[in-house]
Design an enzyme around this catalytic site. Structure first.
Site, short mmCIF file in Angstrom:
data_model
loop_
_atom_site.label_atom_id
_atom_site.label_comp_id
_atom_site.label_asym_id
_atom_site.label_seq_id
_atom_site.Cartn_x
_atom_site.Cartn_y
_atom_site.Cartn_z
N GLU A 98 15.77 3.38 24.81
CA GLU A 98 16.85 3.55 25.93
C GLU A 98 17.16 2.11 26.63
OE1 GLU A 98 14.38 7.56 26.17
OE2 GLU A 98 14.20 5.48 25.46
N ASP B 257 -15.92 -2.81 -4.37
CA ASP B 257 -14.65 -3.33 -4.46
C ASP B 257 -14.56 -4.70 -3.53
OD1 ASP B 257 -14.04 -1.70 -6.48
OD2 ASP B 257 -12.88 -0.47 -5.00
N ARG C 124 -0.09 1.54 4.36
CA ARG C 124 -0.71 0.85 5.27
C ARG C 124 -0.38 0.33 6.54
NH1 ARG C 124 -4.73 -2.86 1.53
NH2 ARG C 124 -6.09 -1.13 0.56
N THR D 48 -17.39 2.12 -1.58
CA THR D 48 -16.14 1.49 -2.08
C THR D 48 -16.28 -0.13 -1.47
OG1 THR D 48 -14.97 3.53 -1.85
CG2 THR D 48 -13.63 1.62 -1.92
#
Length: 360
Positions: free
Chosen positions: A46, A193, A177, A189
């Site tokens: 606004e 990775d 993401r 993980t």
């Protein structure tokens, strides 16, 4: 109002845990200005739209969410609307925040402003599914993302997984993401990775990085620890690890934040602790044990399963879900409110517990 919703979406990735809000100022069937909430802690939609216009007297303001009526990080928007002599205010949906809901509308009406509520209400609710959930429950909105082969595997038995899906599907993940405040993965993980979990869409606005590491097996050699200059890396671990040297080293030397839990606490308790840091949403990217836990405990709001036309055909490959043993088809997990996305030869099944998919 459609224009206001499109304006609001420009704030994706910048305003969490605030809502996405867009506004349009109109007079004599002419758009005077458009605006949106640009950044958390900054002026609301606004304010931005009114400041853009030289003429506000007698104008109509279209706004995707009820204007605030309290002092927070910024002054009440209702005061500015009234002082700008705006004649009419069209609001898509009421603010679910108890300190605002209905109060902003009453203040405007008491000031003689004509107020209409409910224009494109469902679309405005979809726009802020994350905000509405967090305000109501104080638990982050949980979105599960996984990439699988046609036979439901996320990696080979040697843990090879890059890349199951194609470039278009991975680009969609980057948008997720950007949308969600945080990414949650397991320690295994990280070990396999070594991801950085940075956002390629908005490199200077990375999500919080949450690692579930019960036994604290991680150390300073991983990217997610080393690249923590923004201090957004959190390790979620058992409270028994507090006195370990690695706990203190990561906290003091690498600015890692820790969330601890006890044997008496469950996944929902952990989500509440995450929410206490004003982290309003989580993109759960796996692996198998974590995704399975969220399904088992029914602690997800939505997700997308991305499927590539590849077949491993190996019972020893890693499935995206495990630990279930239904005897009847009727006992299976039935995903609802499905929206199908096509990424060239890849397919995405987006699902939501409540009606309406995410506008990304």
């Amino acid at each position: 109002m459609n224009i206001a919703i499109k304006e609001a979406m420009k704030g994706i990735g910048f305003v969490n845990p605030n809502p996405l809000v867009g506004a349009v100022l109109v007079k004599n069937n002419k758009i005077l200005a458009k605006g949106y909430h640009k950044i958390y802690g900054g002026p609301h939609a606004e304010v931005n739209v009114i400041k853009k216009s030289k003429e506000t007297d007698g104008a109509t303001l279209y706004i995707t969410l009820e204007p605030c009526s309290h002092f927070g990080k910024t002054p009440p928007c209702t005061d500015l609307i009234i002082s700008s002599k705006i004649k009419k205010c069209v609001i898509a949906v009421l603010d679910p925040n108890p300190i605002v809901s209905g109060r902003g509308v009453k203040i405007l009406k008491d000031a003689g402003i004509d107020v209409i509520v409910g224009i494109l209400e469902k679309e405005a609710q979809y726009l802020n599914k994350i905000f509405f959930k967090f305000i109501k429950d104080k638990i982050p909105y949980v979105f599960l993302k996984t990439a699988i082969t046609l036979d439901g595997k996320i990696a080979t038995k040697t843990f090879s997984s890059q890349w199951i899906t194609n470039t278009l599907a991975r680009e969609k993940v980057e948008k997720y993401r950007n949308l969600f405040s945080s990414i949650l993965i397991g320690a295994n993980t990280v070990v396999k990775d070594n991801p950085s979990l940075k956002c390629k869409v908005l490199e200077n606005n990375n999500p919080y990085r949450l690692i579930l590491d019960r036994d604290l097996i991680l150390n300073e050699t991983y990217k997610i620890i080393q690249n923590n200059s923004d201090k957004k890396t959190f390790i979620i671990t058992h409270e028994n690890n507090y006195n370990k040297k690695i706990f203190q080293d990561l906290k003091i030397n690498f600015y890692v934040n820790f969330i601890t839990f006890s044997d008496n606490e469950n996944l929902k308790d952990i989500l509440k602790k995450i929410g206490s840091y004003d982290i309003d949403s989580i993109l759960v990217e796996g692996g198998n044990k974590i995704i399975s836990s969220f399904f088992k405990e029914n602690l997800f709001d939505g997700g997308e399963i991305m499927i590539a036309p590849k077949i491993l055909g190996d019972n020893c490959a890693i499935p995206f879900l495990s630990g279930f043993s239904p005897l009847n088809i009727d006992d299976s997990i039935n995903l609802k409110n499905i929206k199908i996305h096509l990424y060239d030869d890849n397919i995405g099944f987006e699902f939501q517990k409540e009606e309406g998919c995410l506008l990304v």
